[in-house]
Design a protein around this motif. Structure first.
Motif, short mmCIF file in Angstrom:
data_model
loop_
_atom_site.label_atom_id
_atom_site.label_comp_id
_atom_site.label_asym_id
_atom_site.label_seq_id
_atom_site.Cartn_x
_atom_site.Cartn_y
_atom_site.Cartn_z
N GLN A 43 -7.15 -6.49 -11.08
CA GLN A 43 -7.89 -8.00 -10.85
C GLN A 43 -6.79 -8.99 -10.37
N GLU A 94 -11.50 -4.37 -9.83
CA GLU A 94 -11.60 -2.95 -9.62
C GLU A 94 -11.40 -2.45 -10.74
N ARG A 96 -10.69 -10.13 -6.40
CA ARG A 96 -10.81 -8.55 -6.69
C ARG A 96 -10.93 -8.08 -8.09
#
Length: 293
Positions: free
Chosen positions: A93, A100, A98
């Protein structure tokens, strides 16, 4: 034509002394031999320096790898000897949004200790913004009661691998980090400061890598339900300073200039020494002859 040729001799600054007007001495021969040995030693030293390359480093503020698309390649290799591979996952992250959980691309899990442990090897990319990636059990379908996060980090590297003997840098600063004796339920925070690094060889080809400094802390973290959910965190930030290593070789004209200075200077100094010794010797002989008469 004979007149012109003979007139050209007027420009000769290296006038020749006839052999019958010179006098060889043992002292002069000894100084000449020492002079040649000294010149040979200095010549070989300069030749070695001319052939060898030197590494010059500099610092500047810039993003050197603008063609990377704002991404950094990461290579991670870590062993957790007391955590099953089904429970091990990688989460990523950052501040660009983002997030994930359970990253699996270009990654591999190798069972250890008859399946009781796991070795995680993965290659992935991160954005050039502050963020973190962490090894945890967050992606597991069922959370274990007492996950053991003791570990050994074999490799954590960013960017292209540089194999240059003369460059001593922190490209794998966490390689060999051992936390097997830590509290099994503890979380580990590795705080990384990533420094962009450029290596330019003699041909002008550039390779881009990253060094990093690290600080770490260990603590027990509780979830909102009161359960202990440990993880291994790698929190990173990028330095605005870029380190550049450049291969350089001494220019040919400087090598020739140095050799000329060595030869000319050595012969000049040797000539002065020989002249002083010869003059002193002749004066001493005259004094001895005067005493005898």
């Amino acid at each position: 034509l004979p007149f012109e040729f003979s007139s050209g001799k007027l420009f000769d600054i290296y006038r020749k002394v006839p052999k019958d007007l010179t006098q060889p001495t043992y002292t002069g021969a000894f100084i000449s031999i020492l002079c040649c040995v000294f010149i040979l030693f200095l010549f070989l030293s300069e030749l070695t320096g001319f052939i060898a390359t030197e590494i010059v480093n500099e610092l500047y503020v810039d993003d050197p790898d603008k063609d990377s698309g704002g991404k950094i390649d990461v290579s991670l290799n870590i062993s957790l000897p007391n955590l099953h591979c089904d429970l091990v996952g990688l989460d990523i992250q950052d501040e660009m949004g983002r997030h994930e959980v359970g990253h699996i691309d270009n990654s591999m899990k190798i069972p250890l200790n008859q399946g009781d442990g796991c070795r995680f090897e993965g290659e992935f990319t991160i954005n050039k913004v502050p963020g973190n990636f962490h090894v945890s059990t967050h992606s597991a379908t069922a959370q274990p009661q007492n996950p053991d996060m003791t570990h050994t980090i074999h490799k954590l590297a960013f960017g292209e691998k540089l194999q240059v003997h003369k460059v001593q840098g922190a490209f794998n600063a966490l390689g060999g980090a051992n936390k097997l004796s830590s509290n099994p339920l503890a979380s580990h925070d590795y705080i990384l400061k990533i420094v962009p690094t450029v290596y330019e060889d003699l041909s002008g080809k550039q390779r881009f890598s990253y060094q990093y400094t690290v600080a770490n802390k260990e603590y027990v973290a509780y979830s909102h339900t009161g359960r202990i959910i440990p993880a291994i965190w790698f929190r990173y930030d990028l330095s605005p300073i870029t380190v550049k290593y450049t291969e350089r070789r001494q220019p040919l004209y400087r090598f020739i200039t140095t050799i000329c200075a060595i030869v000319g200077g050595t012969f000049t100094v040797a000539g002065i020494i020989d002249s002083c010794i010869f003059t002193a010797s002749e004066a001493w002989k005259k004094i001895q002859i005067g005493k005898m008469s």
